[in-house]
Write an enzyme that holds these catalytic residues in place. Sequence first.
Site, PDB file in Angstrom:
ATOM      1  N   CYS A  20       0.961  -1.203   0.058  1.00 27.05           N
ATOM      2  CA  CYS A  20      -0.003  -0.028  -0.148  1.00 27.05           C
ATOM      3  C   CYS A  20       0.895   1.267  -0.194  1.00 27.05           C
ATOM      4  O   CYS A  20       1.785   1.293   0.763  1.00 27.05           O
ATOM      5  CB  CYS A  20      -0.937  -0.111   1.264  1.00 27.05           C
ATOM      6  SG  CYS A  20      -2.029   1.272   1.067  1.00 27.05           S
ATOM      7  N   CYS A  43       0.474   5.294   6.971  1.00 28.48           N
ATOM      8  CA  CYS A  43      -0.132   4.775   8.237  1.00 28.48           C
ATOM      9  C   CYS A  43       0.821   4.222   9.218  1.00 28.48           C
ATOM     10  O   CYS A  43       1.140   2.993   8.934  1.00 28.48           O
ATOM     11  CB  CYS A  43      -1.284   4.030   7.921  1.00 28.48           C
ATOM     12  SG  CYS A  43      -2.455   4.562   6.763  1.00 28.48           S
ATOM     13  N   CYS A  81       0.343   0.412  10.305  1.00 31.31           N
ATOM     14  CA  CYS A  81       0.055  -0.597   9.416  1.00 31.31           C
ATOM     15  C   CYS A  81       1.135  -1.635   8.816  1.00 31.31           C
ATOM     16  O   CYS A  81       2.075  -1.231   8.225  1.00 31.31           O
ATOM     17  CB  CYS A  81      -0.885  -0.013   8.355  1.00 31.31           C
ATOM     18  SG  CYS A  81      -1.565  -1.220   7.243  1.00 31.31           S
ATOM     19  N   CYS A 120     -16.394  -9.039   5.907  1.00 29.78           N
ATOM     20  CA  CYS A 120     -16.030  -7.934   5.438  1.00 29.78           C
ATOM     21  C   CYS A 120     -14.643  -8.049   4.701  1.00 29.78           C
ATOM     22  O   CYS A 120     -13.999  -8.822   5.136  1.00 29.78           O
ATOM     23  CB  CYS A 120     -15.450  -7.085   6.726  1.00 29.78           C
ATOM     24  SG  CYS A 120     -16.947  -6.664   7.921  1.00 29.78           S
ATOM     25  N   CYS A 162     -19.442  -5.763   3.836  1.00 27.38           N
ATOM     26  CA  CYS A 162     -18.701  -4.804   4.146  1.00 27.38           C
ATOM     27  C   CYS A 162     -17.585  -4.603   3.478  1.00 27.38           C
ATOM     28  O   CYS A 162     -16.845  -5.815   3.198  1.00 27.38           O
ATOM     29  CB  CYS A 162     -18.350  -4.721   5.817  1.00 27.38           C
ATOM     30  SG  CYS A 162     -17.631  -3.410   6.265  1.00 27.38           S
ATOM     31  N   CYS A 221     -19.416   2.564   8.705  1.00 28.66           N
ATOM     32  CA  CYS A 221     -18.774   1.851   9.652  1.00 28.66           C
ATOM     33  C   CYS A 221     -17.450   2.946   9.791  1.00 28.66           C
ATOM     34  O   CYS A 221     -16.559   3.015   9.090  1.00 28.66           O
ATOM     35  CB  CYS A 221     -18.374   0.502   9.236  1.00 28.66           C
ATOM     36  SG  CYS A 221     -17.243  -0.447  10.332  1.00 28.66           S
ATOM     37  N   ARG A 239     -18.157  -1.862  17.861  1.00 29.38           N
ATOM     38  CA  ARG A 239     -17.339  -3.027  17.566  1.00 29.38           C
ATOM     39  C   ARG A 239     -16.104  -2.984  18.374  1.00 29.38           C
ATOM     40  O   ARG A 239     -15.200  -2.107  18.151  1.00 29.38           O
ATOM     41  CB  ARG A 239     -17.194  -3.211  16.288  1.00 29.38           C
ATOM     42  CG  ARG A 239     -16.462  -4.465  15.919  1.00 29.38           C
ATOM     43  CD  ARG A 239     -16.278  -4.708  14.468  1.00 29.38           C
ATOM     44  NE  ARG A 239     -17.471  -4.803  13.732  1.00 29.38           N
ATOM     45  CZ  ARG A 239     -17.697  -4.791  12.494  1.00 29.38           C
ATOM     46  NH1 ARG A 239     -16.649  -4.298  11.724  1.00 29.38           N
ATOM     47  NH2 ARG A 239     -18.800  -4.836  11.624  1.00 29.38           N
TER      48      ARG A 239
HETATM   49  N1  SAM Z   1      -6.671   0.728   3.158  1.00 29.31           N
HETATM   50  C1  SAM Z   1      -7.854   0.766   3.667  1.00 29.31           C
HETATM   51  C2  SAM Z   1      -8.069   1.968   4.546  1.00 29.31           C
HETATM   52  O1  SAM Z   1      -7.069   2.506   5.256  1.00 29.31           O
HETATM   53  O2  SAM Z   1      -9.077   2.697   4.805  1.00 29.31           O
HETATM   54  C3  SAM Z   1      -8.703  -0.188   4.014  1.00 29.31           C
HETATM   55  C4  SAM Z   1      -7.737  -1.335   4.992  1.00 29.31           C
HETATM   56  S1  SAM Z   1      -7.258  -0.629   6.567  1.00 29.31           S
HETATM   57  C5  SAM Z   1      -6.339  -2.071   7.095  1.00 29.31           C
HETATM   58  C6  SAM Z   1      -8.522  -0.543   7.464  1.00 29.31           C
HETATM   59  C7  SAM Z   1      -8.325  -0.123   8.846  1.00 29.31           C
HETATM   60  O3  SAM Z   1      -7.492  -0.967   9.686  1.00 29.31           O
HETATM   61  C8  SAM Z   1      -7.471   1.200   9.098  1.00 29.31           C
HETATM   62  O4  SAM Z   1      -8.288   2.381   8.731  1.00 29.31           O
HETATM   63  C9  SAM Z   1      -7.255   0.880  10.357  1.00 29.31           C
HETATM   64  O5  SAM Z   1      -8.240   1.908  11.231  1.00 29.31           O
HETATM   65  C10 SAM Z   1      -7.114  -0.323  10.681  1.00 29.31           C
HETATM   66  N2  SAM Z   1      -5.855  -0.979  11.017  1.00 29.31           N
HETATM   67  C11 SAM Z   1      -4.885  -1.157  10.301  1.00 29.31           C
HETATM   68  N3  SAM Z   1      -3.900  -1.856  10.844  1.00 29.31           N
HETATM   69  C12 SAM Z   1      -4.173  -1.849  12.136  1.00 29.31           C
HETATM   70  C13 SAM Z   1      -3.393  -2.287  13.304  1.00 29.31           C
HETATM   71  N4  SAM Z   1      -2.109  -2.808  13.169  1.00 29.31           N
HETATM   72  N5  SAM Z   1      -4.122  -2.272  14.484  1.00 29.31           N
HETATM   73  C14 SAM Z   1      -5.462  -1.998  14.743  1.00 29.31           C
HETATM   74  N6  SAM Z   1      -5.827  -1.385  13.558  1.00 29.31           N
HETATM   75  C15 SAM Z   1      -5.555  -1.357  12.471  1.00 29.31           C
HETATM   76 FE1  SF4 Z   2      -2.768   1.241   3.514  1.00 24.49          FE
HETATM   77 FE2  SF4 Z   2      -2.638   0.134   5.690  1.00 24.49          FE
HETATM   78 FE3  SF4 Z   2      -3.070   2.896   5.739  1.00 24.49          FE
HETATM   79 FE4  SF4 Z   2      -5.028   1.085   4.669  1.00 24.49          FE
HETATM   80  S1  SF4 Z   2      -4.237   1.427   6.795  1.00 24.49           S
HETATM   81  S2  SF4 Z   2      -4.234   2.849   3.682  1.00 24.49           S
HETATM   82  S3  SF4 Z   2      -3.721  -0.609   4.012  1.00 24.49           S
HETATM   83  S4  SF4 Z   2      -1.160   1.601   4.794  1.00 24.49           S
END
Ligand code: SAM
Ligand code: SF4
Length: 346
Positions: A69, A73, A76, A113, A144, A204, A276
């Site tokens: 990606c 973030c 992540c 989801c 979802c 959500c 949730r």
């Molecule tokens: N890439 C898209 C986005 O970020 O909107 C969708 C997938 S992303 C993995 C979905 C959500 O998962 C993120 O917005 C974040 O809130 C949550 N998330 C991701 N990594 C996480 C982690 N290590 N611990 C807790 N929540 C996490």
């Molecule tokens: Fe990409 Fe992870 Fe951020 Fe979603 S949460 S936009 S998968 S880096």
Amino acid sequence: MSQTQRSLANQLLARLGEVRTNWTLDEVRELFALPFADLLFHAQRVHRANFDPNEVQVSTLLSIKTGACPEDCAYCSQSIRFETGLKSEPLLDLEEVLAKARIARANGATRFCMGAAYRSPKPKQLAQIAAMIKEVRALGMETCATLGMLTPEQALELKDAGLDYYNHNLDTSESHYGKVITTRTYQDRLDTLQAVRDAGINVCCGGILGLGEDESDRAKLLHTLATLPQHPESVPINQLVQVPGTPLYGAEKPKPLDFVRVIAVARLLMPASYVRLSAGRSDMSDETQALCFLAGANSIFYGEKLLTTENPTEHHDLGLFEQLGIRAEKHIRGVGGQRMRLADSG
Ligand code: SAM
Ligand code: SF4
Ligand code: DTB
């Protein structure tokens, strides 16, 4: 406490249970400051007025496109910018997704989801995902998706495919956000949420605790969620799953009772929404999770994997549900909250 302060506090308590979108930040802070027993009492009282307190909605997650990606973030595993050792996978094909959805349904999940590691989906990807949504919906499950930012047209395309919920988290307060993500703005997130809402898809939206935020950031996040023009129908509260290689690995973990407090305040601010208890349960004791249910959490992710990280085993969760006398919700709720009987699985 002065007499005026006491009377303001009493007014706030008297109004709990109303679905309001005009909360002030001071009111949110007052809820956070309640003695723990009072907070849990009110949260449970409001929860019971809106939901069966012994039912929990069960969702299963599948990563339909993993890793690589472009976003940054800091929490992540899937960002291309961090060395997390995660193996990237292209978009799964329809049959693979359907096979997983059938297993989730047979295991009692009512919502499926689908998560993709995109900044925003491309037209071809969206068309493929729309086909998945149609077929999963046809299995009698709620759908979802969480695919990153959407334009209003893309949100309509997903609505046409039969998407029930779109997950798009604000993650934290606007003031803390820039310390966690620099590749998109808080306003970008809000714009996607508006596009989803306008398309008639359930929203959500929630956040993550353990991103280095303080209690004021938690109050501000919940305040933003609860003062959107309409409350999100589903509010995921995640505890950071710490992934080695990400900048937030090793960050201070939220104290369990502080986590419960956030669930309770979310329940009070958004009385009719599902709250949730999301990622991070593998790191929580059964007792903490029980307190979260008591505080008004009524949805979980079920199955041994979230998107890329661990979740409690199904065996463990069934044992926990049994100990607590919790049943998995057998109904799915459509847009507008009307209850529909779930198609028999099998
Ligand atoms: N890439 C898209 C986005 O970020 O909107 C969708 C997938 S992303 C993995 C979905 C959500 O998962 C993120 O917005 C974040 O809130 C949550 N998330 C991701 N990594 C996480 C982690 N290590 N611990 C807790 N929540 C996490
Ligand atoms: Fe990409 Fe992870 Fe951020 Fe979603 S949460 S936009 S998968 S880096
Ligand atoms: C949400 O709020 N939590 C889920 C879901 N929305 C998509 C994601 C949690 C991801 C946890 C980290 C992982 O497994 O990669």
